[in-house]
Design a protein around this motif. Sequence first.
Motif, PDB file in Angstrom:
ATOM      1  N   VAL A 140      35.675  33.489  36.929  1.00 16.81           N
ATOM      2  CA  VAL A 140      36.748  33.550  35.940  1.00 16.81           C
ATOM      3  C   VAL A 140      36.925  34.974  35.426  1.00 16.81           C
ATOM      4  O   VAL A 140      38.054  35.470  35.295  1.00 16.81           O
ATOM      5  N   VAL A 141      35.819  35.666  35.142  1.00 10.01           N
ATOM      6  CA  VAL A 141      35.912  37.038  34.633  1.00 10.01           C
ATOM      7  C   VAL A 141      36.513  37.958  35.681  1.00 10.01           C
ATOM      8  O   VAL A 141      37.359  38.810  35.367  1.00 10.01           O
ATOM      9  N   LEU A 171      38.558  37.213  38.055  1.00 10.96           N
ATOM     10  CA  LEU A 171      39.963  36.914  38.296  1.00 10.96           C
ATOM     11  C   LEU A 171      40.872  37.510  37.227  1.00 10.96           C
ATOM     12  O   LEU A 171      42.065  37.689  37.458  1.00 10.96           O
ATOM     13  N   GLN A 172      40.316  37.818  36.070  1.00 10.83           N
ATOM     14  CA  GLN A 172      41.114  38.333  34.966  1.00 10.83           C
ATOM     15  C   GLN A 172      40.939  39.851  34.853  1.00 10.83           C
ATOM     16  O   GLN A 172      39.820  40.345  34.936  1.00 10.83           O
ATOM     17  N   ILE A 230      40.217  41.969  32.704  1.00 13.82           N
ATOM     18  CA  ILE A 230      39.712  42.125  31.344  1.00 13.82           C
ATOM     19  C   ILE A 230      39.288  43.559  31.071  1.00 13.82           C
ATOM     20  O   ILE A 230      39.556  44.125  30.015  1.00 13.82           O
ATOM     21  N   SER A 250      43.131  39.074  44.731  1.00  9.05           N
ATOM     22  CA  SER A 250      43.783  40.316  44.305  1.00  9.05           C
ATOM     23  C   SER A 250      43.622  41.423  45.347  1.00  9.05           C
ATOM     24  O   SER A 250      44.510  42.281  45.474  1.00  9.05           O
ATOM     25  N   ILE A 307      45.657  32.623  40.737  1.00 13.44           N
ATOM     26  CA  ILE A 307      46.054  31.959  39.497  1.00 13.44           C
ATOM     27  C   ILE A 307      45.614  30.497  39.500  1.00 13.44           C
ATOM     28  O   ILE A 307      45.102  29.980  38.497  1.00 13.44           O
ATOM     29  N   SER A 334      41.864  30.333  39.050  1.00 16.21           N
ATOM     30  CA  SER A 334      41.527  30.617  37.655  1.00 16.21           C
ATOM     31  C   SER A 334      41.830  29.420  36.764  1.00 16.21           C
ATOM     32  O   SER A 334      41.027  29.062  35.890  1.00 16.21           O
ATOM     33  N   ALA A 365      39.108  27.214  34.731  1.00 19.91           N
ATOM     34  CA  ALA A 365      39.204  27.055  33.284  1.00 19.91           C
ATOM     35  C   ALA A 365      39.190  25.580  32.884  1.00 19.91           C
ATOM     36  O   ALA A 365      38.529  25.193  31.911  1.00 19.91           O
TER      37      ALA A 365
END
Length: 231
Positions: free
Chosen positions: A142-143, A145-146, A148, A179, A208, A211, A215
Motif C-alpha cells: 500500500v505504501v 503504491l502511493q 507518499i 507504476s 489503483i 491499492s 485498502a
Amino acid sequence: MAPDAPPQTPSTGRAAGTHWPRLVALAGLVGLAGFAAWKLPLEKLPAWVDQLGPAAPAVAVLVCTVLLCALVPRTAISLGCGALFGAIGGAVWSLTAALLAATITYAAGRWAGRDFVAAHAGDRLARLDRWLARRGLLAVIVVRLQPIAPFGLVGYAYGTSSVRFRHYLLGTALGGLPSSFSYATIGAAAIAPHSLSWLTFIPAATGILISAAAALHWRHQTRTTARPATA
C-alpha cells in the motif's frame, strides 16, 4: 522515595554512543550521492547509452540506483528509462534499479537507525512499528503504491522498522510494478508519440485496483481484529 532508575550496562552505553555517528554518516553519504546526482550531465545520457552499447542497461541501473538512494523521485527515473530504453526495457531496468535501491536503503536504515528508533521511540511510534510488523507485506504494498514520499526515504524508514526484509522487498516489487510500466511507457511515448495508446494506462489502472483491494482488505482485517475486543 522515588525508585532508582535502572542501571545502564556498559553494552547499552556503547550501543547508545553509536546511534548519532551512524546517523550522521548515513546523512553524509546521502548528501554526497545527492551532490553527484545534481552534477550528473543528464543531457549527455542518450549519447552515453549509444556509446556503451550492450553495457548501457547495467550502467543505467547502477546510476539509477544511486539516484534513488539520493532521494531522487522514482517517477523521474522510470520516465528517463522509458525514454532511453523503450517501454518494456525501461520498465524492467527501472524496476531492477528500484529493487537494488530498496535493498540498499533498507540495509542502511537498519544499520544506522534501527537501534536509535528502538531506544528513543515513544509509545505512538512503538505502536506504529508493531502495526507495520503485523501487516507486513500488505503495509509495504500500500505504501509503495502511493506517492507518499521519495522512494529512497521510504526505504530508509522501513529499515528502522520491524518489518521483515522479505515482506519489504516483495511488497516493493508488487507495489512498484504498475507504476514502473506506466511511467516507462509514457517516457517512451515522449520520444515516439505514436506509441502512446490506451494500453499505456492499464498498469496505472491495475495499481489503483490493487491499492483499493488492499485498502478494503486492510479495513476488513482491522474490523475483524477489533470486534472481539469490543464484544
